[in-house]
Every structure is written in structure tokens, then in C-alpha cells.
Write an enzyme that holds these catalytic residues in place. Sequence first.
Site, short mmCIF file in Angstrom:
data_model
loop_
_atom_site.label_atom_id
_atom_site.label_comp_id
_atom_site.label_asym_id
_atom_site.label_seq_id
_atom_site.Cartn_x
_atom_site.Cartn_y
_atom_site.Cartn_z
N LYS A 176 0.47 -58.51 7.26
CA LYS A 176 -0.90 -58.93 7.57
C LYS A 176 -1.69 -57.68 7.91
CE LYS A 176 -0.25 -63.66 9.07
NZ LYS A 176 1.10 -63.75 8.46
N ASP A 214 -0.35 -60.75 2.97
CA ASP A 214 -0.71 -62.12 3.35
C ASP A 214 -2.24 -62.27 3.35
OD1 ASP A 214 1.90 -62.81 3.74
OD2 ASP A 214 1.79 -62.88 5.92
N GLN A 242 -5.48 -68.35 -1.51
CA GLN A 242 -5.45 -69.66 -0.83
C GLN A 242 -6.25 -70.67 -1.65
OE1 GLN A 242 -7.15 -67.25 2.11
NE2 GLN A 242 -5.72 -67.83 3.73
N ARG A 283 0.94 -64.61 -4.87
CA ARG A 283 1.46 -65.79 -4.17
C ARG A 283 0.30 -66.77 -3.97
NH1 ARG A 283 3.24 -64.36 1.58
NH2 ARG A 283 5.10 -63.57 0.54
N LYS A 309 -1.71 -73.12 -0.19
CA LYS A 309 -2.87 -73.98 0.03
C LYS A 309 -3.89 -73.31 0.96
CE LYS A 309 -0.71 -78.51 -0.63
NZ LYS A 309 -0.28 -79.76 0.01
N GLY A 310 -3.41 -72.61 1.97
CA GLY A 310 -4.29 -72.00 2.97
C GLY A 310 -4.05 -72.65 4.32
N THR A 320 4.75 -73.29 -1.70
CA THR A 320 4.44 -74.67 -1.31
C THR A 320 5.72 -75.44 -1.08
OG1 THR A 320 3.25 -76.69 -1.92
CG2 THR A 320 4.28 -75.48 -3.72
N HIS A 321 5.62 -76.47 -0.21
CA HIS A 321 6.74 -77.41 -0.04
C HIS A 321 6.36 -78.77 -0.61
CE1 HIS A 321 6.26 -74.62 3.34
NE2 HIS A 321 7.53 -74.41 3.18
N ARG A 345 0.17 -72.52 13.50
CA ARG A 345 -0.22 -72.94 12.13
C ARG A 345 0.82 -73.90 11.56
NH1 ARG A 345 -2.13 -67.64 12.16
NH2 ARG A 345 -0.34 -66.76 11.09
N ARG A 346 2.09 -73.72 11.94
CA ARG A 346 3.13 -74.66 11.47
C ARG A 346 2.96 -76.03 12.15
NH1 ARG A 346 3.12 -70.37 9.26
NH2 ARG A 346 1.74 -71.63 7.99
C1 LIG Z 1 5.94 -68.42 1.38
C2 LIG Z 1 4.67 -68.86 2.00
C3 LIG Z 1 3.72 -67.93 2.36
C4 LIG Z 1 2.50 -68.33 2.91
N1 LIG Z 1 1.54 -67.39 3.17
C5 LIG Z 1 0.33 -67.79 3.58
C6 LIG Z 1 -0.74 -66.88 3.71
O1 LIG Z 1 -0.60 -65.67 3.48
N2 LIG Z 1 -1.95 -67.36 4.11
C7 LIG Z 1 -2.16 -68.69 4.38
O2 LIG Z 1 -3.30 -69.06 4.70
N3 LIG Z 1 -1.15 -69.57 4.28
C8 LIG Z 1 0.08 -69.16 3.90
N4 LIG Z 1 1.08 -70.09 3.76
C9 LIG Z 1 0.93 -71.46 4.32
C10 LIG Z 1 0.29 -72.41 3.33
O3 LIG Z 1 -1.07 -72.07 3.15
C11 LIG Z 1 0.37 -73.87 3.83
O4 LIG Z 1 -0.30 -74.00 5.05
C12 LIG Z 1 1.78 -74.40 3.99
O5 LIG Z 1 2.62 -73.92 2.98
C13 LIG Z 1 1.81 -75.94 3.93
O6 LIG Z 1 1.33 -76.39 2.70
P1 LIG Z 1 2.24 -77.07 1.56
O7 LIG Z 1 1.78 -76.54 0.26
O8 LIG Z 1 3.66 -76.85 1.88
O9 LIG Z 1 1.84 -78.60 1.60
P2 LIG Z 1 1.85 -79.68 2.74
O10 LIG Z 1 1.19 -80.85 2.14
O11 LIG Z 1 1.31 -79.13 4.01
O12 LIG Z 1 3.39 -79.98 2.96
C14 LIG Z 1 4.19 -80.67 2.01
C15 LIG Z 1 5.44 -81.13 2.73
O13 LIG Z 1 6.17 -80.00 3.20
C16 LIG Z 1 6.68 -80.23 4.50
N5 LIG Z 1 6.01 -79.34 5.46
C17 LIG Z 1 4.94 -78.54 5.21
N6 LIG Z 1 4.61 -77.82 6.31
C18 LIG Z 1 5.48 -78.21 7.27
C19 LIG Z 1 5.66 -77.83 8.62
N7 LIG Z 1 4.88 -76.93 9.21
N8 LIG Z 1 6.66 -78.40 9.33
C20 LIG Z 1 7.48 -79.31 8.76
N9 LIG Z 1 7.37 -79.70 7.47
C21 LIG Z 1 6.38 -79.17 6.73
C22 LIG Z 1 6.39 -81.69 4.79
O14 LIG Z 1 7.50 -82.43 4.34
C23 LIG Z 1 5.16 -81.96 3.97
O15 LIG Z 1 5.02 -83.31 3.66
C24 LIG Z 1 2.28 -69.71 3.16
C25 LIG Z 1 3.23 -70.65 2.79
C26 LIG Z 1 4.40 -70.26 2.20
C27 LIG Z 1 5.38 -71.32 1.78
#
Ligand SMILES: Cc1cc2nc3c(=O)[nH]c(=O)nc-3n(C[C@H](O)[C@H](O)[C@H](O)COP(=O)(O)OP(=O)(O)OC[C@H]3O[C@@H](n4cnc5c(N)ncnc54)[C@H](O)[C@@H]3O)c2cc1C
Length: 307
Positions: free
Chosen positions: A98, A134, A163, A184, A187-188, A226-227, A288-289
Site C-alpha cells: 500500500k 494495492d 476496483q 488484479r 470489487k473494492g 474475488t470469492h 474491512r473484512r
Molecule cells: C486477493 C485480494 C486482494 C484485494 N485487494 C484489494 C485492494 O487492493 N483494494 C480494495 O479496495 N479491495 C481489495 N480486495 C477486497 C475486495 O475489494 C472485496 O472487498 C472482497 O474481496 C469481497 O468481495 P468478493 O468479490 O469476495 O464478493 P462478496 O460478495 O463480498 O463475497 C462473496 C462471498 O465470499 C465470502 N466472503 C467475502 N468476504 C468475506 C469476509 N470478509 N468474511 C467471510 N466471508 C467472506 C462470502 O461467502 C461471500 O458470500 C481484495 C480482495 C482479494 C481477494
Amino acid sequence: MLRSLLLRAAGSRRLRALAEAAPMTRSVVRRFIAGDTIDDGLAAARRLADSGLFATIDVLGEDTTDPGQAERATTAYLDLLAKVPDAGLVGSLDVSLKLTSLGATLPGGAEAAHRNARRICEAAGTVGATVTIDAEDHTTLDQMHGIVDQLRTEFPGIGLVLQAMLFRTPLDARKYAGPGSRVRLCKGAYNEPPTVAWPGRDQVTAAYVAAARTLFEGQGYPMLATHDPELIAAAAVLAADTGRQPGDYEFQMLYGIRTDEQQRLADAGHRVRIYVPCGTDWWGYFVRRLAERPANLTFFLRALVGR
Ligand SMILES: Cc1cc2nc3c(=O)[nH]c(=O)nc-3n(C[C@H](O)[C@H](O)[C@H](O)COP(=O)(O)OP(=O)(O)OC[C@H]3O[C@@H](n4cnc5c(N)ncnc54)[C@H](O)[C@@H]3O)c2cc1C
């Protein structure tokens, strides 16, 4: 509403001090953070490698207001990279930085952050590691892209994060979809105003797919962070449409989140990289988590009051 409140809490020094002082919170925090030290981060990366997963290590820190802290953050990355050979991770590790932890928001910060990031890129090159910058909140992005563009002239493999929630991302995705470009896409995670970002989940999902398509149709290396099962499924369609094979792109997920899915994708032949945070400055990352999944908040609050 809750998300927005939580994301504001990410910047609160008082709440941070309270949480850090409560020993019970540690067990909850540990779900998302590999440990307090760079050795903990490397050990987690090693365990992931043993399961066929790759890692990107983030030495936690952001919004540095002290030049000494920016120097300590830089040194932590240099120490980490020096330990990569002993950890058996030469040629496979990525580090996530960062720029605000390297001094970007200090007076004259752009120059300091560039200088510090450059030192880290040089050290990374000696152990075959890659570097990804990041994305922080939208006010930091013009400066961040300026620094990345400068670094790319010397280190073409440097990656950056886009993002999907931001209105600017379609343009940025086009700009960074060129040959060799590592991007990378996430979503943000920040609390952005409706003047710059899509407010709704479906809008963000649609924007994500559109930006991912731009990256898949380009000549760079897309990293889908993404998850979300819907987006993971969309990747298969994009790969088929654009003729990309596993290895021409990768999935990325966060340490401790959907670990079964991480392993399932790796076992199915995908390249999967896990974002491994380590260090003591965990508050902003951790909140944020919580904001992404308010159910996490219940566990955390119980731990905070010791029950
Ligand atoms: C490798 C990586 C790097 C990232 N870097 C950045 C960055 O530089 N800047 C930035 O703004 N964001 C970053 N993010 C965060 C990203 O923007 C999202 O906020 C985050 O990934 C959740 O979005 P999602 O796409 O997983 O979808 P979501 O809809 O949020 O999640 C989908 C599913 O994943 C699971 N899940 C997601 N988050 C959680 C959690 N916190 N606890 C438990 N289960 C969860 C749940 O089962 C959920 O239903 C990063 C994410 C990843 C994976």
C-alpha cells in the site's frame, strides 16, 4: 448503512486502540491475519505452497503519518524478501504494497513512496518475486497510477489493483490491459461516495464482469480477486470466449476466506494466489473484512467483551 459505519470505524484510532488491547480479539483476528511477524507471513505462504497455492504477502500498514514509519514499512518488506530463499519461495511469491504505508500521504509523499516502492521492486527482482500495488480509497488513485506508471518503465512486471465499483475502472481497465500488464481486479473495499462508485451489489457485479472482459480480451495477465461464486463462474465463460487457458490468468482470494473453494480451484488446475496479511497494524484491514460480511461482526464483538 452498517457497512458504511464499519468502514468509518476502520479509520478510528480510539476503536483501534481498544480492539488491540483486548486479548480475546486475537483469536478472531487470527482467522484473517497470518500472524504478527514477517516470519508468520512466510510460514503461511510456505504452507499454502505445500498445498499447491501461491501467495501474495501484505505487511500490514496504511495511512502512515510519520516518515520513520514509512521507512520501517519499507525495511519490513526488504527483510521479508531477503528471507524468501530460506522459505523456499524463490520465483513464486508476490508482495502486495500500500503506497500510503510507504509514505505517499506525507509531504513530498509521492517521491518518497516511489523511492521506497522502487527499493522493494529491486529486492523482489533478486528473488524472482513480483510486486502488486494495492488500491486504496479513490482519492489516492491518481497518485498511485502515476507512481505505478513511473515504476513500470523500470519494472514492467509490476502489478496494480483496480476496483470494479468505481466509475473510472472501465477506462483504467483499458489503459492497463496491454502486453505483460498484471492487473488484479477486485470489487473494492472502501467506503466510496455515490459520485464515484456504484452503490448496489448487482451494479458492482456487472461492472466487475465488464472490466474482467476488457482484461481477458487484452494482452495482460488478469488476476481475479474475488470469492463470489457468480464471478468465479463468469471467469470460465470469459476464458472460453477469449481462448485463455488456466495459467493465462489467476484467481486470488484472501487468507482465511472460502479456503475450501481456494483448494477446489487449485485442485482443478487453476492458478490460485492467496493474499496473506501479517503484522501488528491489522485494524484497518480487519474492519474491512467485517464490513464485507457483517456476520463476522458478531464473533468479533463477543470476543471483544470476552464472551
Ligand atoms: C486477493 C485480494 C486482494 C484485494 N485487494 C484489494 C485492494 O487492493 N483494494 C480494495 O479496495 N479491495 C481489495 N480486495 C477486497 C475486495 O475489494 C472485496 O472487498 C472482497 O474481496 C469481497 O468481495 P468478493 O468479490 O469476495 O464478493 P462478496 O460478495 O463480498 O463475497 C462473496 C462471498 O465470499 C465470502 N466472503 C467475502 N468476504 C468475506 C469476509 N470478509 N468474511 C467471510 N466471508 C467472506 C462470502 O461467502 C461471500 O458470500 C481484495 C480482495 C482479494 C481477494
